[in-house]
Scaffold this motif. Structure first.
Motif, mmCIF file in Angstrom:
data_model
loop_
_atom_site.group_PDB
_atom_site.id
_atom_site.type_symbol
_atom_site.label_atom_id
_atom_site.label_comp_id
_atom_site.label_asym_id
_atom_site.label_seq_id
_atom_site.Cartn_x
_atom_site.Cartn_y
_atom_site.Cartn_z
ATOM 1 N N MET A 193 0.832 -1.145 0.069
ATOM 2 C CA MET A 193 -0.207 -0.034 0.079
ATOM 3 C C MET A 193 0.791 1.191 -0.062
ATOM 4 N N ARG A 194 1.767 1.444 0.855
ATOM 5 C CA ARG A 194 2.580 2.534 0.909
ATOM 6 C C ARG A 194 3.433 2.654 -0.403
ATOM 7 N N ARG A 200 18.140 -2.667 5.722
ATOM 8 C CA ARG A 200 17.193 -3.856 5.352
ATOM 9 C C ARG A 200 16.201 -3.935 6.177
ATOM 10 N N VAL A 201 15.075 -4.543 5.709
ATOM 11 C CA VAL A 201 14.043 -4.948 6.664
ATOM 12 C C VAL A 201 14.359 -6.216 7.467
ATOM 13 N N GLY A 202 13.758 -6.650 8.460
ATOM 14 C CA GLY A 202 14.174 -7.781 9.099
ATOM 15 C C GLY A 202 13.367 -8.712 8.555
ATOM 16 N N GLU A 203 13.835 -10.259 8.657
ATOM 17 C CA GLU A 203 13.119 -11.508 8.430
ATOM 18 C C GLU A 203 12.902 -12.109 9.793
ATOM 19 N N ALA A 204 11.589 -12.887 9.569
ATOM 20 C CA ALA A 204 11.123 -13.651 10.885
ATOM 21 C C ALA A 204 12.121 -14.275 11.799
ATOM 22 N N GLN A 247 11.565 1.601 1.287
ATOM 23 C CA GLN A 247 11.191 2.727 2.321
ATOM 24 C C GLN A 247 11.262 2.382 3.715
ATOM 25 N N ALA A 248 10.750 1.177 4.128
ATOM 26 C CA ALA A 248 10.758 0.664 5.343
ATOM 27 C C ALA A 248 12.481 0.428 5.957
ATOM 28 N N ALA A 249 13.115 -0.225 4.823
ATOM 29 C CA ALA A 249 14.621 -0.513 5.136
ATOM 30 C C ALA A 249 15.468 0.577 5.296
ATOM 31 N N ASN A 250 15.032 1.890 4.727
ATOM 32 C CA ASN A 250 16.003 3.114 4.778
ATOM 33 C C ASN A 250 15.710 3.685 6.122
ATOM 34 N N LEU A 251 14.646 3.170 7.021
ATOM 35 C CA LEU A 251 14.540 3.912 8.275
ATOM 36 C C LEU A 251 15.496 3.385 9.192
#
Ligand SMILES: NC(=O)c1ccc[n+]([C@@H]2O[C@H](COP(=O)([O-])OP(=O)(O)OC[C@H]3O[C@@H](n4cnc5c(N)ncnc54)[C@H](O)[C@@H]3O)[C@@H](O)[C@H]2O)c1
Length: 252
Positions: free
Chosen positions: A195-196, A216-220, A207-211
């Protein structure tokens, strides 16, 4: 792989997907058996079916009788409960004016109420066994402000506070800690990133990773490691702690 959980039993909520499914798999790989609870019975059974000696059960954590009966069934089935991971939950965002009391109560009832109900029911069992470890799930939303996320942030902050208070009450036999993950790729976040990103999941994810610091975003599995550490004797001197696997996001 070490066998830290040989002979032990984990009860996890929300275990049909995401973080708790990864924790269930890791706990099993390290020798334990798992009761996978989820509001979606099919998902719970699909995860448990891959793990030797484990079971999947339908349970809405917001239901007092549902949690009581599920915990009793797990005890009957395995004869013990050594660990609990409270992860059942849903995302729900929006301007506060649009929130009805019913929607608010569901947010608080599932996240905070579900955590309370599982803790309340497993604590006497763990005490009677002479020990146990509980891990609850907050979020970085308990630490930093996020757009249109006040009810979720309230629930997650309350879980962190509840954990600190309960740690004192549960000690010395039972340890209670809380994990506050950053942005992890699961069934909860993927639709959000799509959606974002205006329909482009990779755009939303980057976008989430850049925060965070690690970009990178995390994995489970990034959460399964810290949670299984807290559930194990390796964390034997930790209780009441908030562990924040977030790629450093809350520090910048
Ligand atoms: N993914 C993230 O980035 C992230 C970050 C911080 C915290 N969290 C928290 O981690 C926990 C797990 O989320 P996830 O990312 O693995 O999501 P997910 O959607 O992949 O898994 C959540 C599971 O919980 C189950 N569930 C929902 N409501 C339930 C209920 N009332 N009773 C029982 N089961 C129920 C769902 O069916 C689902 O299988 C949640 O509490 C979430 O708020 C997630």
């Amino acid at each position: 792989m070490t066998q830290r959980f040989e002979g032990r039993v984990l009860l996890t909520t929300g275990g049909g997907s995401g973080l708790a499914a990864a924790v269930a798999r890791r706990y099993s790989q390290e020798g334990g058996r798992v009761a996978v609870l989820d509001i979606d019975a099919g998902r719970a059974e699909a995860v448990a079916g891959q793990l030797p000696g484990s079971i999947g059960l339908a349970c809405d954590v917001a239901s007092e009788e549902g949690v009581r009966d599920a915990v009793a069934r797990v005890l009957r089935e395995f004869g013990r409960i050594d660990a609990a991971f409270n992860a059942a939950g849903h995302a729900d965002f929006g301007p506060i004016e649009e929130w009805t009391l019913e929607r608010w109560n569901r947010m608080l009832g599932v996240h905070l109420g579900g955590t309370f109900l599982v803790c309340k029911n497993v604590l006497p069992i763990m005490r009677a066994q002479g020990g146990g470890s509980i891990v609850n799930t907050a979020s970085i939303a308990a630490i930093t402000a996020q757009p249109f996320n006040a009810p979720y942030g309230a629930a997650k902050s309350a879980i962190a506070g509840f954990t600190r208070q309960l740690a004192l009450e549960a000690a010395p036999l039972v340890r209670v800690n809380v994990v506050a993950p950053g942005r992890i790729r699961t069934g909860m976040t993927e639709p959000l990133w799509k959606m974002r990103g205006g329909g482009d999941i990779d755009k939303g994810q980057s976008q989430a990773a850049n925060l965070n610091m690690l970009k990178r975003v995390g994995e489970a599995d990034d959460i399964a490691g810290p949670v299984c550490f807290l559930l194990s004797n390796d964390a034997g001197f930790m209780t009441g702690a908030t562990v924040v696997p977030d790629g450093g996001e809350t520090l910048i």
